[in-house]
Design a protein around this motif. Structure first.
Motif, PDB file in Angstrom:
ATOM      1  N   HIS A 139       0.822  -1.217   0.000  1.00  0.00           N
ATOM      2  CA  HIS A 139       0.000   0.000   0.000  1.00  0.00           C
ATOM      3  C   HIS A 139       0.855   1.266   0.000  1.00  0.00           C
ATOM      4  O   HIS A 139       0.433   2.313  -0.487  1.00  0.00           O
ATOM      5  CB  HIS A 139      -0.942   0.006   1.206  1.00  0.00           C
ATOM      6  CG  HIS A 139      -0.252   0.180   2.521  1.00  0.00           C
ATOM      7  ND1 HIS A 139       0.514  -0.799   3.123  1.00  0.00           N
ATOM      8  CD2 HIS A 139      -0.196   1.249   3.366  1.00  0.00           C
ATOM      9  CE1 HIS A 139       0.993  -0.357   4.265  1.00  0.00           C
ATOM     10  NE2 HIS A 139       0.578   0.880   4.441  1.00  0.00           N
ATOM     11  N   LYS A 142       2.077   2.017  -3.738  1.00  0.00           N
ATOM     12  CA  LYS A 142       1.045   2.436  -4.692  1.00  0.00           C
ATOM     13  C   LYS A 142       1.129   3.930  -5.049  1.00  0.00           C
ATOM     14  O   LYS A 142       1.138   4.276  -6.236  1.00  0.00           O
ATOM     15  CB  LYS A 142      -0.339   2.088  -4.147  1.00  0.00           C
ATOM     16  CG  LYS A 142      -1.507   2.420  -5.076  1.00  0.00           C
ATOM     17  CD  LYS A 142      -2.803   1.847  -4.489  1.00  0.00           C
ATOM     18  CE  LYS A 142      -3.989   2.112  -5.421  1.00  0.00           C
ATOM     19  NZ  LYS A 142      -4.487   3.483  -5.276  1.00  0.00           N
ATOM     20  N   ASP A 164       2.930  -7.448   5.567  1.00  0.00           N
ATOM     21  CA  ASP A 164       1.482  -7.355   5.740  1.00  0.00           C
ATOM     22  C   ASP A 164       0.896  -8.537   6.498  1.00  0.00           C
ATOM     23  O   ASP A 164      -0.288  -8.527   6.842  1.00  0.00           O
ATOM     24  CB  ASP A 164       0.809  -7.258   4.366  1.00  0.00           C
ATOM     25  CG  ASP A 164      -0.607  -6.732   4.445  1.00  0.00           C
ATOM     26  OD1 ASP A 164      -1.537  -7.485   4.123  1.00  0.00           O
ATOM     27  OD2 ASP A 164      -0.785  -5.564   4.860  1.00  0.00           O
ATOM     28  N   LEU A 168      -1.991 -10.737   0.864  1.00  0.00           N
ATOM     29  CA  LEU A 168      -2.406  -9.489   0.215  1.00  0.00           C
ATOM     30  C   LEU A 168      -3.769  -9.600  -0.466  1.00  0.00           C
ATOM     31  O   LEU A 168      -4.063  -8.872  -1.414  1.00  0.00           O
ATOM     32  CB  LEU A 168      -1.331  -9.033  -0.787  1.00  0.00           C
ATOM     33  CG  LEU A 168       0.086  -8.934  -0.210  1.00  0.00           C
ATOM     34  CD1 LEU A 168       1.113  -8.812  -1.321  1.00  0.00           C
ATOM     35  CD2 LEU A 168       0.192  -7.762   0.752  1.00  0.00           C
ATOM     36  N   GLN A 171      -5.683  -6.338  -0.895  1.00  0.00           N
ATOM     37  CA  GLN A 171      -5.018  -5.222  -1.580  1.00  0.00           C
ATOM     38  C   GLN A 171      -4.948  -5.468  -3.086  1.00  0.00           C
ATOM     39  O   GLN A 171      -3.927  -5.233  -3.730  1.00  0.00           O
ATOM     40  CB  GLN A 171      -3.612  -5.014  -1.007  1.00  0.00           C
ATOM     41  CG  GLN A 171      -3.625  -4.644   0.475  1.00  0.00           C
ATOM     42  CD  GLN A 171      -2.289  -4.131   0.938  1.00  0.00           C
ATOM     43  OE1 GLN A 171      -1.714  -3.208   0.365  1.00  0.00           O
ATOM     44  NE2 GLN A 171      -1.761  -4.746   1.982  1.00  0.00           N
ATOM     45  N   SER A 174      -3.927  -2.400  -5.385  1.00  0.00           N
ATOM     46  CA  SER A 174      -2.511  -2.049  -5.275  1.00  0.00           C
ATOM     47  C   SER A 174      -1.623  -3.110  -5.920  1.00  0.00           C
ATOM     48  O   SER A 174      -0.630  -2.795  -6.594  1.00  0.00           O
ATOM     49  CB  SER A 174      -2.124  -1.867  -3.805  1.00  0.00           C
ATOM     50  OG  SER A 174      -2.827  -0.798  -3.223  1.00  0.00           O
TER      51      SER A 174
END
Length: 272
Positions: A139, A142, A164, A168, A171, A174
Motif C-alpha cells: 500500500h 502504490k 502485511d 495481500l 489489496q 494495489s
C-alpha cells in the motif's frame, strides 16, 4: 517472449568468480545478478566484467548498500554508486532505493536521481520492493507508482507478504498496479511470518508457493499480451540468515543453491 533466468551471486561469495560462473552455466542459468557494494574498486569491477564476458554471461547489477540515515548524505552516496557503475555493461540495474523512514518527497527525489541516470546512460533501472526501503509495503508503494508513471519495479513480493502478514488478498488494486509495472522478478517465496520459506519443495509451503506462482503468472501473461521480447527473473532464495538454520549449530536447513536451481527449473517448465 524469452524468459532469462539469472543466478544470484549472493550466497556464493566464498567461491572464486571463475568457479561460480562455471557453476552458473552448468546449472542451466542464463546470466548473473550481482549485488555490488559501494566499496568495490573500479579495477575489481572491470575484472569481474571481463570474467563474465569470458564465460559469455550477461549481468544485472543490484544496488543495496546505501544506508546513511541523513537524507543529504544518503542522496550523495546514491549518486556516487551510479557514478561507480556508469561505464559497466549491464542488462539493467536493480535498485533497493531509499528508506522507509524518509518522507514521500525525499524518496521521490532519489527515484528522480535514478531516472535521470537511466535516461542519460540508456540503462533500465527497476526499483526493488524491499523491506526497509521506500517500497517496503504494497500500500505504501502504490502512491509512488501513481505519481511516477515511468517507475518500474523489481517485484520481490516475499517482502510484502511478510510485512502485511497476509497474502495481500485485501489489496487487489494495489497489487494489480504493481504487477502492471514489474519489469524484473525476484523469485523468492515468502510467508506471512517471514520473507523466505525454509524449502518451497516441502508440502507445508505449497500454499505460499502457489500464491507467488499466481502473481508471477500474471506478469508473464501481461508481458506476452504486450508482445514484449524479454522478461528477466532472478531466483533469489538467500543464504543464512534468510535461510533458517539449526539451533546451536547454525547449519542451514536446506541448500540455497539447490532451491534456486529448483525454482529456475520449475518456472522454466511452467512457462514453456
Amino acid at each position: 517472449m524469452i524468459i532469462e533466468f539469472y543466478c544470484p551471486r549472493w550466497g556464493s561469495e566464498h567461491l572464486e568468480w571463475d568457479v561460480f560462473l562455471k557453476n552458473v552455466k552448468d546449472a542451466g542459468f542464463d546470466d548473473v545478478e550481482y549485488a555490488l557494494a559501494s566499496i568495490i574498486s573500479k579495477e575489481e569491477l572491470r575484472s569481474i566484467s571481463k570474467k563474465l564476458k569470458d564465460h559469455n554471461l550477461k549481468l544485472i547489477l543490484q544496488h543495496f548498500d546505501t544506508y546513511e540515515p541523513d537524507f543529504n548524505k544518503h542522496d550523495a552516496a546514491y549518486a556516487n554508486w551510479f557514478d561507480l557503475v556508469k561505464n559497466v555493461e549491464v542488462v539493467k540495474i536493480n535498485s533497493q532505493t531509499g528508506k522507509d523512514f524518509f518522507s514521500f518527497e525525499e524518496n521521490n527525489q532519489l527515484l528522480a536521481l535514478a531516472e535521470k541516470f537511466a535516461k542519460a546512460n540508456n540503462i533500465e533501472i527497476c526499483h526493488e520492493t524491499h523491506r526497509n526501503k521506500f517500497s517496503f509495503a504494497c500500500h505504501i508503494t502504490k502512491p509512488f507508482l501513481e505519481t511516477n508513471p515511468e517507475l518500474k519495479i523489481t517485484l520481490d513480493v516475499s517482502h510484502w507478504v511478510a510485512v502485511d502478514e497476509s497474502y495481500l488478498e485485501d489489496q487487489a488494486e494495489s497489487m494489480a498496479l504493481a504487477l502492471s509495472r514489474t519489469e524484473h522478478i525476484h523469485a523468492r517465496v515468502g510467508h506471512t511470518q517471514g520473507p523466505q520459506v525454509t524449502d518451497p519443495r516441502a508440502p507445508e509451503w505449497q500454499e505460499a508457493l502457489n500464491h507467488h506462482l499466481l502473481w508471477w503468472d500474471k506478469i508473464i501473461e501481461r508481458k506476452k499480451l504486450n508482445n514484449d521480447d524479454v522478461l528477466t527473473i532472478t531466483t533469489e532464495f538467500g543464504p543464512p540468515p534468510y535461510m533458517v538454520t539449526e539451533p546451536f549449530t547454525s547449519n542451514p536447513l536446506a541448500s540455497q543453491w539447490d532451491i534456486n536451481v529448483y525454482i529456475k527449473d520449475l518456472l522454466k517448465e511452467r512457462y514453456n
